[in-house]
Design a protein around this motif. Structure first.
Motif, PDB file in Angstrom:
ATOM      1  N   ASP A   1      56.639  33.487  43.357  1.00  0.00           N
ATOM      2  CA  ASP A   1      57.256  34.625  44.038  1.00  0.00           C
ATOM      3  C   ASP A   1      56.329  35.823  44.156  1.00  0.00           C
TER       4      ASP A   1
ATOM      5  N   THR B   1      54.007  34.257  53.935  1.00  0.00           N
ATOM      6  CA  THR B   1      54.668  35.538  53.708  1.00  0.00           C
ATOM      7  C   THR B   1      54.980  36.221  55.035  1.00  0.00           C
TER       8      THR B   1
ATOM      9  N   SER C   1      52.659  41.904  54.937  1.00  0.00           N
ATOM     10  CA  SER C   1      53.249  42.165  53.622  1.00  0.00           C
ATOM     11  C   SER C   1      52.204  42.243  52.518  1.00  0.00           C
TER      12      SER C   1
ATOM     13  N   HIS D   1      56.219  32.333  49.573  1.00  0.00           N
ATOM     14  CA  HIS D   1      56.843  32.864  50.786  1.00  0.00           C
ATOM     15  C   HIS D   1      57.108  34.362  50.689  1.00  0.00           C
ATOM     16  N   GLN D   2      56.758  34.973  49.548  1.00  0.00           N
ATOM     17  CA  GLN D   2      56.903  36.417  49.403  1.00  0.00           C
ATOM     18  C   GLN D   2      55.976  36.885  48.293  1.00  0.00           C
TER      19      GLN D   2
END
Length: 276
Positions: free
Chosen positions: A65, A81, A85, A177-178
């Protein structure tokens, strides 16, 4: 027995039997599949199905994460992402990891590389950077939920080819993904663990010091009584110093009175108050 209640009972029974027969002939119990949408982690993690696919194919795949740490060089980093970001510092850190020999799979929105453009009608662009490689993909939505299950486009095979693009057998795959910040308690423990331990020790000691104490009060000792001769001696010393500085004429009168008082009260005082 009257006939009317019997007829009413038979009529009601006939209606119930007829209605039940009609319902069973008209309706049929059948299981129907209904789409209810993604739930749980699949709803919040677009790479959930991709991770399950890689794990079932024998490749250790992990969800991450954040990019607080980077994987070993023999592990593939798949970065999906949102646009813009990543900070410039984080981008430079990732590129330095690639130059040391890492393999990065991403799209241009996650990691802008202005000098590289994917050719038209191509799905990806392989870029060598230092000792490592960057696989720049035109559209990573193909490997997200639920598109990865589309057999007509062979999206699962597409992911398999991406992972094995530069290594026959990668040690693992990190799916990101983040790039979220870790919880506050993790940051505090990481950067101020000594302060946390100190406060943890001081808190019970402070509570113990502030807590009320029970039991008898400590008795106070009685004030020490001084002899009257000590008062006379102190007064005489004061008068003598005053006479030396200011020439006080009362000094001699005080000496005479003190000697007379001492002679007259010494015996009486010592016998009456032996502890004074």
């Amino acid at each position: 027995m009257k006939l009317q209640p019997i007829l009413i009972t038979l009529l009601v029974a006939l209606v119930l039997v007829t209605g039940t027969f009609w319902f069973l002939k008209t309706y049929e119990y059948k299981a129907v599949d209904e789409y209810v949408g993604l739930r749980g982690e699949a709803n919040s993690n677009p790479l959930f199905a991709a991770r399950l696919f890689l794990q079932r194919m024998g490749i250790p795949a992990e969800r991450k994460d954040s990019l607080q740490t980077l994987p070993p060089l023999n592990t593939v980093l798949l970065l999906d992402t949102p646009d813009d970001s990543l900070s410039r510092q984080k981008t430079d850190t990732i590129l330095a990891w690639v130059e040391r020999g890492g393999h990065l799979i991403t799209h241009s929105a996650s990691l802008p590389l202005g000098e590289y453009v994917i050719p038209e009608n191509e799905e990806w662009l392989a870029i060598q950077r230092g000792k490592g490689f960057i696989t720049l993909v035109a559209d990573l939505a193909r490997i997200e939920n639920p598109a990865i299950g589309d057999e007509t486009r062979a999206n699962a095979k597409f992911l398999w080819q991406l992972v094995h693009k530069h290594r026959a057998v990668p040690a693992g795959v990190w799916l990101i993904h983040q790039d979220a910040m870790p919880p506050l308690w993790q940051l505090i423990w990481k950067h101020a663990w000594a302060l946390v331990l100190t406060l943890a020790l001081l808190l019970p000691l402070t509570l113990l010091a502030l807590s009320p104490r029970f039991g008898p009060l400590i008795p106070q000792s009685a004030p020490e009584r001084r002899r009257i001769l000590e008062h006379i001696h102190a007064s005489g010393l004061f008068m003598w110093q005053r006479q030396r500085k200011h020439g006080d004429t009362q000094y001699h009168d005080f000496i005479a009175a003190a000697e007379q008082l001492t002679q007259s009260t010494r015996t009486q005082h010592d016998n009456t108050y032996p502890d004074a």
